[in-house]
Motif scaffolding. Structure first.
Motif, PDB file in Angstrom:
ATOM      1  N   VAL A   1       0.849  -1.200   0.000  1.00 42.84           N
ATOM      2  CA  VAL A   1       0.000   0.000   0.000  1.00 42.84           C
ATOM      3  C   VAL A   1       0.885   1.251   0.000  1.00 42.84           C
ATOM      4  N   GLN A   2       1.923   1.256   0.819  1.00 44.93           N
ATOM      5  CA  GLN A   2       2.824   2.422   0.855  1.00 44.93           C
ATOM      6  C   GLN A   2       3.461   2.651  -0.510  1.00 44.93           C
ATOM      7  N   MET A   3       3.900   1.547  -1.155  1.00 40.08           N
ATOM      8  CA  MET A   3       4.521   1.679  -2.477  1.00 40.08           C
ATOM      9  C   MET A   3       3.526   2.217  -3.490  1.00 40.08           C
ATOM     10  N   MET A   4       2.284   1.743  -3.405  1.00 36.97           N
ATOM     11  CA  MET A   4       1.251   2.205  -4.336  1.00 36.97           C
ATOM     12  C   MET A   4       0.992   3.707  -4.165  1.00 36.97           C
ATOM     13  N   ILE A   5       0.894   4.147  -2.915  1.00 37.17           N
ATOM     14  CA  ILE A   5       0.625   5.575  -2.680  1.00 37.17           C
ATOM     15  C   ILE A   5       1.792   6.413  -3.220  1.00 37.17           C
ATOM     16  N   GLY A   6       3.015   5.909  -3.031  1.00 37.78           N
ATOM     17  CA  GLY A   6       4.190   6.606  -3.568  1.00 37.78           C
ATOM     18  C   GLY A   6       4.143   6.684  -5.087  1.00 37.78           C
ATOM     19  N   GLN A   7       3.749   5.585  -5.724  1.00 39.11           N
ATOM     20  CA  GLN A   7       3.659   5.555  -7.195  1.00 39.11           C
ATOM     21  C   GLN A   7       2.610   6.560  -7.699  1.00 39.11           C
ATOM     22  N   VAL A   8       1.447   6.581  -7.033  1.00 36.80           N
ATOM     23  CA  VAL A   8       0.374   7.488  -7.463  1.00 36.80           C
ATOM     24  C   VAL A   8       0.839   8.939  -7.309  1.00 36.80           C
ATOM     25  N   GLU A   9       1.464   9.229  -6.165  1.00 35.76           N
ATOM     26  CA  GLU A   9       1.910  10.604  -5.899  1.00 35.76           C
ATOM     27  C   GLU A   9       2.916  11.052  -6.964  1.00 35.76           C
ATOM     28  N   LYS A  10       3.837  10.145  -7.288  1.00 34.58           N
ATOM     29  CA  LYS A  10       4.872  10.475  -8.267  1.00 34.58           C
ATOM     30  C   LYS A  10       4.282  10.693  -9.668  1.00 34.58           C
ATOM     31  N   GLN A  11       3.324   9.857 -10.048  1.00 31.14           N
ATOM     32  CA  GLN A  11       2.828   9.908 -11.421  1.00 31.14           C
ATOM     33  C   GLN A  11       1.621  10.819 -11.617  1.00 31.14           C
ATOM     34  N   LEU A  12       0.789  10.971 -10.559  1.00 28.48           N
ATOM     35  CA  LEU A  12      -0.437  11.768 -10.728  1.00 28.48           C
ATOM     36  C   LEU A  12      -0.591  12.890  -9.714  1.00 28.48           C
ATOM     37  N   GLY A  13       0.215  12.847  -8.627  1.00 29.49           N
ATOM     38  CA  GLY A  13       0.071  13.839  -7.555  1.00 29.49           C
ATOM     39  C   GLY A  13      -0.499  13.197  -6.300  1.00 29.49           C
ATOM     40  N   PRO A  14      -0.508  13.945  -5.182  1.00 25.67           N
ATOM     41  CA  PRO A  14      -1.019  13.389  -3.911  1.00 25.67           C
ATOM     42  C   PRO A  14      -2.479  12.940  -4.038  1.00 25.67           C
ATOM     43  N   VAL A  15      -2.799  11.842  -3.381  1.00 25.48           N
ATOM     44  CA  VAL A  15      -4.174  11.315  -3.452  1.00 25.48           C
ATOM     45  C   VAL A  15      -5.120  12.274  -2.723  1.00 25.48           C
ATOM     46  N   GLU A  16      -6.102  12.771  -3.459  1.00 30.30           N
ATOM     47  CA  GLU A  16      -7.101  13.681  -2.876  1.00 30.30           C
ATOM     48  C   GLU A  16      -8.453  13.001  -2.731  1.00 30.30           C
ATOM     49  N   VAL A  17      -8.639  11.975  -3.554  1.00 32.57           N
ATOM     50  CA  VAL A  17      -9.915  11.261  -3.598  1.00 32.57           C
ATOM     51  C   VAL A  17      -9.587   9.771  -3.524  1.00 32.57           C
ATOM     52  N   LEU A  18     -10.224   9.086  -2.587  1.00 37.03           N
ATOM     53  CA  LEU A  18      -9.926   7.657  -2.404  1.00 37.03           C
ATOM     54  C   LEU A  18     -11.222   6.860  -2.367  1.00 37.03           C
ATOM     55  N   VAL A  19     -11.287   5.826  -3.193  1.00 37.05           N
ATOM     56  CA  VAL A  19     -12.423   4.899  -3.133  1.00 37.05           C
ATOM     57  C   VAL A  19     -11.878   3.550  -2.683  1.00 37.05           C
ATOM     58  N   ASN A  20     -12.243   3.144  -1.484  1.00 41.17           N
ATOM     59  CA  ASN A  20     -11.840   1.841  -0.955  1.00 41.17           C
ATOM     60  C   ASN A  20     -12.868   0.820  -1.381  1.00 41.17           C
ATOM     61  N   ASN A  21     -12.550   0.171  -2.491  1.00 39.16           N
ATOM     62  CA  ASN A  21     -13.528  -0.739  -3.101  1.00 39.16           C
ATOM     63  C   ASN A  21     -13.048  -2.192  -3.140  1.00 39.16           C
ATOM     64  N   ALA A  22     -11.737  -2.416  -3.126  1.00 37.70           N
ATOM     65  CA  ALA A  22     -11.219  -3.785  -3.252  1.00 37.70           C
ATOM     66  C   ALA A  22     -11.852  -4.673  -2.189  1.00 37.70           C
ATOM     67  N   GLY A  23     -12.295  -5.841  -2.616  1.00 38.23           N
ATOM     68  CA  GLY A  23     -12.928  -6.723  -1.640  1.00 38.23           C
ATOM     69  C   GLY A  23     -12.981  -8.153  -2.125  1.00 38.23           C
ATOM     70  N   VAL A  24     -13.103  -9.050  -1.153  1.00 39.57           N
ATOM     71  CA  VAL A  24     -13.280 -10.472  -1.457  1.00 39.57           C
ATOM     72  C   VAL A  24     -14.516 -10.972  -0.714  1.00 39.57           C
TER      73      VAL A  24
END
Ligand code: NAP
Length: 252
Positions: free
Chosen positions: A73-96
């Protein structure tokens, strides 16, 4: 009516490769947001969502991460920040989901449900919320389920995980409300996605037959609510859970 006001916002949708998450990604892109499409294993589905957004003139990236892993999760947030900017909108949808009775709920099943569906929400929110608070802006929607609101003889671990998501939404919503970080949830009923692949047709027919609207819902019907909760059209709402279940569960 207020506008959506999501243009150029950086949005992350966990489990964005398929089903409800995919609909959320496409609707967010249509509203002008830059979209990070998270997935765990289905590269081609995530790529297809990214390509669809790009072909419509939008900006999107795919990011592989298991939401139950703090490191990923930390790596993903870093990737998003680097490529698109800081996460301002989050949808927690992943589920099993597992359609199993109580006597087929060993610790392994219990833990997987809680780890992905509940701890996954915790990890992604905790990875971005302090930055949202610092910036004075954040919009979060968690995908819960009516299973978290009504008693269920089947899928007990799943129900507990979704009740936890609703409780997390309430408590954190209140805790950070003053910082313009709003957090709400949607509790869908039966929605036509691949998560139901292991449910036998007889059980599905029973569920649809006992749904007051006598039909299964569509991913876009949930994404519509998610967009509403992320947008300024819900500007005075936080800590709430909206139910979309064809009338199957009604709040008191
Ligand atoms: P789906 O079609 O099975 O899609 C699940 C998505 O979650 C996929 O994108 C999958 O990625 C991703 N995913 C699964 N485990 C993950 C993990 N550990 N880390 C990151 N991503 C992960 O399911 P859906 O029906 O759209 O469900 C979306 C949400 O709605 C879930 O939280 C579910 O509990 C909730 N919900 C669904 C229904 C329903 O009837 N469909 C009803 C109530 C609530 P891959 O593509 O890589 O596998």
């Amino acid at each position: 009516m207020n506008e959506l006001e999501l243009q150029n916002r950086t949005a992350l949708v966990t489990g964005g490769s398929r089903g409800i998450g995919r609909s959320c990604c496409l609707q967010l892109a249509a509203a002008g947001a830059k979209v990070a499409v998270n997935f765990i294993s289905n590269d081609s589905a995530a790529r297809e969502v990214v390509e669809q957004i790009e072909s419509g003139g939008g900006q999107a990236i795919a990011c592989k991460a298991d939401v139950s892993s703090p490191e990923q999760v930390q790596m993903m947030i870093g990737q998003v920040e680097k490529q698109l900017g800081p996460v301002e909108v989050l949808v927690n949808n992943a589920g099993v989901f597992d359609f199993v009775p109580h006597d087929q709920t060993p610790l392994k099943v219990w833990k997987r449900m809680l780890d992905v569906n509940l701890t996954g929400c915790y990890l992604t929110i905790w990875a971005v919320k302090d930055d949202m608070i610092r910036r004075g802006f954040g919009r979060i929607v968690n995908i819960a389920s009516i299973a978290g609101l009504a008693p269920r003889p089947m899928s007990i671990a799943y129900s507990v995980s979704k009740a936890g998501v609703i409780s997390l939404t309430k408590s954190l919503g209140v805790a950070i409300a003053e910082h313009n970080v709003r957090i709400n949830a949607v509790a869908p009923g039966l929605i036509d996605t691949e998560i139901l692949a292991d449910v036998d047709q007889g059980s599905l027919d029973d569920l649809i037959g006992t749904t007051p609207m006598k039909r299964i819902g569509k991913s876009d019907e949930i994404a519509d609510l998610v967009l509403f909760l992320l947008s300024e059209r819900s500007s005075f709402m936080t800590g709430q859970t909206l139910v979309a279940s064809g009338g199957r569960v009604t709040l008191p």
